[in-house]
Enzyme design. Structure first.
Site, PDB file in Angstrom:
ATOM      1  N   ASP A 117      36.868  53.346 -38.302  1.00 51.78           N
ATOM      2  CA  ASP A 117      37.794  52.507 -39.050  1.00 51.78           C
ATOM      3  C   ASP A 117      38.495  53.411 -40.082  1.00 51.78           C
ATOM      4  O   ASP A 117      38.156  54.589 -40.241  1.00 51.78           O
ATOM      5  CB  ASP A 117      37.045  51.343 -39.720  1.00 51.78           C
ATOM      6  CG  ASP A 117      38.004  50.204 -40.077  1.00 51.78           C
ATOM      7  OD1 ASP A 117      39.228  50.425 -40.087  1.00 51.78           O
ATOM      8  OD2 ASP A 117      37.523  49.085 -40.378  1.00 51.78           O
TER       9      ASP A 117
HETATM   10  C1  BGC Z   1      40.468  47.567 -41.100  1.00 50.12           C
HETATM   11  C2  BGC Z   1      40.655  47.596 -39.594  1.00 50.12           C
HETATM   12  C3  BGC Z   1      42.058  48.022 -39.249  1.00 50.12           C
HETATM   13  C4  BGC Z   1      42.328  49.360 -39.914  1.00 50.12           C
HETATM   14  C5  BGC Z   1      43.690  49.900 -39.616  1.00 50.12           C
HETATM   15  C6  BGC Z   1      40.946  48.835 -41.780  1.00 50.12           C
HETATM   16  O1  BGC Z   1      40.964  48.725 -43.171  1.00 50.12           O
HETATM   17  O2  BGC Z   1      39.112  47.350 -41.388  1.00 50.12           O
HETATM   18  O3  BGC Z   1      40.367  46.343 -39.037  1.00 50.12           O
HETATM   19  O4  BGC Z   1      42.205  48.091 -37.859  1.00 50.12           O
HETATM   20  O5  BGC Z   1      42.213  49.223 -41.317  1.00 50.12           O
HETATM   21  O6  BGC Z   1      44.680  49.209 -40.264  1.00 50.12           O
END
Ligand code: BGC
Length: 730
Positions: free
Chosen positions: A284
């Site tokens: 993530d």
């Molecule tokens: C979130 C994810 C997301 C990623 C990219 C993160 O902060 O937890 O779900 O896909 O950001 O935007």
């Protein structure tokens, strides 16, 4: 349930060029030509790339890009994707880098792209895998037309605490429902052939447990036993892997004392070895860097080593793989085989997506395929099945002709209200508001009035038959980084409703929300209540059609609605405990509140009534054989309608404590007035077994109860005995 394994013999839809063997051959040929830096470059995911990144791309130091300008893009303003920018970057990768390896462009396309669908929690309320699949396909088609080839969805976290803002992005509280919708979403995004130019790589996230963050506080720590992990949090991921999901995202939270992103046990043993996932594992946002913030790595280099050895292939935006992996490999601290294994996975995905043949996107394509009547129709179809009718006293709904109707509340006129969190590419201009939609279907002769001013509303309400009150949360009150301490409606809203109600006017409340709000006061002060979630671009229309009876409501709750915040957790599949409520009715678990939720999981009313009868269950079934269950469902009302037949199972005596009931089957049933249909369920060994704390499935003989009906509190009950060959445990 029957499904294929994650590792199929052949990629779906594969032709000669994209068969597993052909792709593997091309991957090996390319791999053999790559330098260490170029290999590591495939793991680096940049963000918000522009011309300034051309030099890095030229050197093969970037493998993919997330098209987002911040970490919490769902609730930030983002620019729309620009195909021309992506093509320009792609041209540098393909034409100017030594090996010409194309870039993957990723984006959070969470509930629709330009044609915005209901939030995932609202999609789950449809209990319709087919409609969810279709909307995922629409999103994929639209995103691909913008040059996006990888979407960070579906979110498969099981969410049982409505305070957690990200419950909006989830399919709700139940592992079985989430698993069926996970398969549907993956099939929709990926189609039969990732390389057909119309589909994209999906990403099951956030592996695993993030939905159980302590206190519903986003990014918080969590403790989940291995037993609960296997039975509650893993099944939706298992289903996505079986459906062939191309990628998985590791969660950035810490679970049982170790950040998931640093856990070989979760990422290698469970995800790769047990679930059989063979695709790309991405961290993530800054997941690698966060290992230093969690305090398990002293510096970026150690964080990169831990994350990579744990099994993460792609480093989303931290840059630490790129900075440190080459050195770690040269120093022998990361085995080179591990490196090649991960490069193979990334390259395989690029070949499967057809990027080596067609790296660019036609810049005129978006205008042709986005927000087409066909895409709107698919989204409207889902939006019509998503709102849940919670109450309809005196059959006030549907509204008839000749009545005087007022619409009250700012939510009725604000286009953005319908969108929901993670609407990056929707356009407010596309959205008919609830008020516009009501005016369109209202039969007259009286005009529909509207105000957002309570004094005016109180004045006008006196001369009105019905007031439709639109309230709830704005989309940015839910979603990432937007957890709340209380599930009550924002201050002032229940009071306004009560003031209207006190006038004696009949109130229909439409609740927009991204979470299971506490609606206790709403239910008291309204004749009818429709929970519309954040219903997307067609939501205003869908809600108006329901209010006026052009569409019969058929949504069912994918999450229990508590009576008050302190009642959490309120999910339906709790354990019997040593003092079960059924046999110890005095054993209230709270002295100041009932145990039951305000509305149970699975609940949803219709303008007609359905009767369930003639439940038949195979009385005795040999171990390993399927169990057949049938039930008659009859529409005993005056209108055509759809309900959801739900089957719950209770394993009466087992080697571990088992929930009082668990969903193990469901089917949408459409019936004309007076019509009756027999619904058949087949329970497989998978459905009857549970995992022990090692993840080993246990299929244990003995008595099972079967409960069938329209929600999780139903009492139509049958039973069967699963026979053992040897002596039985009970
Ligand atoms: C979130 C994810 C997301 C990623 C990219 C993160 O902060 O937890 O779900 O896909 O950001 O935007």
């Amino acid at each position: 349930m029957t499904a294929e394994r994650g590792e199929r013999d052949e990629y779906p839809g594969a032709d000669g060029r994209t068969s597993r063997a052909a792709v593997a051959k091309r991957v090996e040929a390319l791999l053999a030509r790559m330098t260490l830096e170029e290999k590591v470059g495939q793991f680096h995911q940049g963000h918000n790339l522009g011309d300034a990144d051309a030099a890095d791309i030229r050197l093969g130091r970037v493998g993919s890009a997330i098209v987002a300008s911040s970490a919490t893009a769902g609730n930030d303003r983002q620019e729309r994707v620009r195909a021309a920018t992506l093509n320009r970057l792609q041209r540098v990768a393909v034409k100017e880098s030594r090996l010409g390896i194309p870039l993957l462009f990723a984006r959070d396309v969470i509930h629709g792209h330009r044609t915005v669908a209901p939030i995932p929690l609202g999609q789950a309320a449809s209990w319709s895998p087919e409609h969810v699949r279709r909307c995922a396909e629409v999103a994929a088609r639209e995103a691909r037309a913008d040059g996006i080839t990888w979407v960070f969805t579906p979110m498969l976290d099981i969410a049982r605490d409505g305070r957690w803002g990200r419950i909006a992005e989830s399919f709700g509280e139940d592992p079985y429902l989430a698993a069926r919708l996970a398969e549907a979403a993956v099939r929709g995004y990926q189609g039969d052939d990732l390389g057909d130019g119309e589909h994209v790589a999906a990403c099951a996230k956030h592996f695993v447990g993030y939905g159980a963050v302590e206190g519903g506080r986003d990014y918080n720590t969590l403790e989940v036993s291995a037993y609960t992990l296997h039975n509650v949090h893993l099944p939706s991921f298992r289903a996505a892997v079986r459906a062939g999901v191309a990628s998985v995202m590791s969660a950035f939270c810490d679970l049982n004392g170790l950040p998931v992103a640093a856990s070989p046990d979760l990422l290698r043993r469970i995800l790769r070895d047990d679930l059989g996932f063979g695709g790309v594992l991405v961290t993530d946002w800054e997941g690698v860097l966060e290992l230093t913030r969690h305090g398990v790595a002293g510096d970026g280099k150690e964080a990169a080593r831990q994350a990579f050895l744990a099994g993460n292939d792609v480093d989303m935006v931290s840059g630490l793989y790129r900075d440190h992996l080459p050195g770690l490999i040269r120093a022998g601290r990361v085995p080179p085989e591990r490196l090649d294994e991960a490069v193979r996975r990334v390259l395989t995905l690029k070949f499967r997506l057809g990027l080596f043949e067609r790296p660019y996107v036609d810049e005129g394509e978006a205008a042709r395929v986005q927000f087409t009547p066909e895409h709107r129709a698919a989204t409207l179809d889902l939006a019509r099945r998503s709102p849940v009718l919670l109450q309809n006293r005196g059959d006030l709904l549907p509204l008839g002709a000749g009545i005087r109707v007022g619409v009250f509340g700012a939510a009725a006129t604000w286009r953005g209200q319908l969108f929901g969190t993670w609407t990056l590419d929707g356009e407010a201009g596309d959205v008919p508001t609830l008020l516009e939609a009501v005016r369109k279907v209202h039969p007259g002769p009286h005009e529909v009035w509207h105000t957002a001013n309570i004094d005016e509303a109180l004045d006008w309400a006196r001369q009105t038959d019905v007031v439709i009150v639109a309230l709830g949360e704005t989309p940015t009150r839910s979603g990432e980084d937007h957890s709340v301490a209380s599930l009550d409606l924002p201050a002032g809203q229940p009071e306004m409703l009560e003031a209207l109600h006190a006038l004696g006017v009949r109130v229909v409340t439409v609740v927009f929300s991204g979470r299971p709000l506490v609606l206790t006061r709403v239910v008291r002060a309204s004749e009818a209540v429709l929970l519309a979630w954040h219903p997307g671009v067609c939501g205003g229309e869908a809600v108006a059609e329901i209010l006026y009876g052009l569409v019969n409501p058929s949504g069912h709750l994918p999450v229990s609605l508590p009576r008050q915040t302190g009642q959490l957790p309120a999910h339906y599949s709790f354990k019997p405990t040593g003092r079960p409520l059924a046999t110890f009715p005095q054993a209230y678990r709270l002295s100041d509140e009932r145990d039951s939720p305000l509305f149970p999981f699975g609940f949803g009313l219709s303008y007609t009534r359905f009767e369930f009868s003639n439940l038949w269950v195979d009385p005795e079934v040999p171990l390993g054989q399927p169990v057949r269950v049938t039930v008659a469902v009859k529409n005993v009302g005056e209108r055509a309608g759809e309900t959801v037949a739900q089957l719950y199972l209770r394993d009466v005596v087992a080697s571990r404590t088992r929930p009082v009931r668990e969903l193990r089957g469901f089917e949408r049933v459409a019936l004309e007035p007076g019509a009756c249909r027999q619904v058949a369920f087949t329970l497989t060994a998978d459905d009857l077994s549970f995992s022990d704390e090692t993840g080993t499935p246990r299929l244990e003989p003995g008595e099972f109860r079967v409960l069938v009906g329209e929600n999780s509190s139903v009492t139509l009950e049958g039973a069967f005995r699963l026979l053992a060959e040897g002596p039985q445990k009970d």
